[in-house]
Design an enzyme around this catalytic site. Structure first.
Site, PDB file in Angstrom:
ATOM      1  CG  LEU A  36      -1.977  -1.114   1.281  1.00  0.00           C
ATOM      2  CD1 LEU A  36      -2.826  -0.963   2.535  1.00  0.00           C
ATOM      3  CD2 LEU A  36      -2.857  -1.111   0.036  1.00  0.00           C
ATOM      4  N   GLY A 178      21.924  10.250 -15.988  1.00  0.00           N
ATOM      5  CA  GLY A 178      20.711  11.071 -15.930  1.00  0.00           C
ATOM      6  C   GLY A 178      20.809  12.084 -14.809  1.00  0.00           C
ATOM      7  CG  HIS A 443      13.513  40.591   8.957  1.00  0.00           C
ATOM      8  ND1 HIS A 443      14.394  40.296   7.930  1.00  0.00           N
ATOM      9  CD2 HIS A 443      14.261  41.072   9.985  1.00  0.00           C
ATOM     10  CE1 HIS A 443      15.618  40.599   8.331  1.00  0.00           C
ATOM     11  NE2 HIS A 443      15.561  41.077   9.569  1.00  0.00           N
TER      12      HIS A 443
END
Length: 464
Positions: A36, A178, A443
């Site tokens: 699953l 790749g 910030h």
């Protein structure tokens, strides 16, 4: 044995579609041949992130003195990292089992195959066959590692991503073929724990589908980390007859060949759809190059049969499959749904530093005919990034100069995969550049860089 919906495959497309269908009052079953959660939870998205976190912690320890902390010499426990990754995957799979029970979804373990008359034949591990029927059948069988004719995966010396996260022994030298997301993520992991890594990529550089500035930045960072990158090159052959591998690499431009010796080759050249032997031909379901053809709501040409995720055209990403599954079952339930905007799909790569992007690259925006405003903000100018010791990277934003439409955003840096959702939501809401500039960002945070990059695009930037 009769259901409203049967889903074949329990990956992030299949299990999400099943749960949403159950929420909408349908009687649902899911057919799964292995575990699953599919590849994503068991062999992809989740366990790879566990490995990458182990590598990151290892790097933190090795650079502890940069943060004013003295520790002893760290040693990578390769088998321990692999074990932790597998345990994380197992826990996630158990979570899907819990969700299925909570939503009264029937699990059918075995290999599913479509039959005429809206039926699914399931063959279990012992070879026993059972047949189930449903008014609606969703194909969500996912994908697997793609193979090149001259680079067959043998599971020992030439491996795919599954074997790369369950090797018994850490290789001393590795060639990664790749440089997409899978390739650069594994390259980072193995390099960080001491493996000598070479990446071979046919295109111009690392992560070639990303904005060129992102590709160049990651190339510089990987070179500094000791990863060798052979771009615009192809693997001509791999000799596995000896103890290790001899990889012959051919340059695209001049055809010059070089040989690299390594312990193992990782083939990371993409994904192939799992559409063979599932009954598509029996029902006459249209395909194109192995992918199932569907409309905007994932309906095939055969009434009552649908397909989502890696078996249809589009980005092979977990969150895309989930979105497609939800849209598919909501359409089945009669809801008014809008087709997915595939130009507003975020892409994330979890190497270090991370990469996140959405929308047009700069070159794509120009090719589409837009007059654009481009802004960049480097994390070297960010207070939070400096405090975190993570100054590599930047945020790059692209806006339409005429109307202020947010065309794209591209980020490379610490934790940027957690930042990209702001851009996706803002683009969905058709937010303009000026609205982003006037949106107060907290910030000190890394996310300030989004506002600062936007301000840079409009010549209003403060901190660079």
């Amino acid at each position: 044995m009769n259901f409203d919906v049967i889903v074949i495959g329990s990956g992030p497309g299949g299990y999400v579609a099943a749960i949403r269908a159950s929420q909408l009052g349908m009687k649902v079953a899911v057919v799964e041949r292995e575990a699953l959660g599919g590849i994503c939870l068991n062999w992809g998205c989740i366990p790879t992130k566990a490995l990458l976190k182990s590598a990151q912690v290892f790097e933190y320890i090795n650079h502890a003195e940069d943060y004013g902390i003295k520790v002893g010499k760290a040693e990578a426990d390769f088998s321990g990292m692999i074990k932790r990754s597998r345990n994380v995957a197992a826990g996630m799979s158990k979570g899907i089992k819990y969700l299925f029970g909570k939503n009264s979804i029937t699990e059918i373990m075995g290999t599913g195959k479509l039959l005429r008359g809206k039926k699914v034949e399931v063959t279990d591990a012992e070879g026993k066959k059972s047949t189930y029927s449903a008014e609606h059948i969703i194909i969500a069988t996912g994908g697997r590692a793609r193979q090149l004719p001259n680079l067959p995966i043998d599971g020992e010396k030439v491996i795919g991503y599954r074997k790369a996260m369950s090797l018994e022994k850490q290789p001393k030298k590795m060639v990664v073929v790749g440089a997409g997301a899978i390739g650069v993520e594994f390259a980072y992991f193995y390099n960080a724990i001491g493996t000598e890594v070479t990446i071979v990529e046919y295109a111009h550089g690392l992560v070639p589908r990303e904005d060129k500035d992102i590709s160049k930045a990651l190339g510089r960072i990987y070179k500094k980390a000791g990863i060798k990158v052979m771009a615009e090159s192809a693997v001509a052959s791999v000799d596995t007859s000896g103890k290790g591998c001899k990889v012959t690499v051919k340059a695209n431009k001049d055809g010059k060949e070089s040989v690299i010796e390594c312990d193992v080759v990782l083939s990371a050249i993409g994904v192939s759809p799992n559409t063979e032997n599932i009954g598509l031909e029996t029902l006459g379901i249209n395909t194109n190059r192995g992918l199932i053809e569907v409309d905007d709501f994932y309906r095939t040409n055969v009434p009552g049969i649908y397909a989502i995720g890696d078996v249809v055209a589009g980005p092979a990403l977990a969150h895309v499959a989930s979105a497609e599954g939800i849209l598919c079952v909501e359409k089945i339930a009669g809801h008014h749904v809008e087709p997915i905007d595939y130009n507003n799909i975020p892409g994330c790569t979890y190497c270090s530093p991370e990469i996140a992007s959405v929308g047009y690259t700069e070159s794509e925006a120009k090719e589409a005919g837009y007059e654009i405003k481009v802004g960049k903000f480097p994390f070297s100018a960010s207070g939070k990034a400096s405090a975190a010791g993570a100054k590599d990277g930047f945020v790059k934003v692209i806006y339409d100069a005429k109307y202020g439409e947010w065309l794209g955003a591209h980020m490379i840096g610490y934790n940027v995969t957690e930042m990209i959702a702001e851009v996706v939501a803002a683009r969905k809401l058709e937010t303009t550049g000026h609205e982003i500039i006037k949106t107060i960002h907290p910030h000190p945070t890394m996310s300030e860089a989004v506002m600062e990059a936007t301000a840079a695009a409009y010549d209003e930037v403060i901190h660079i």
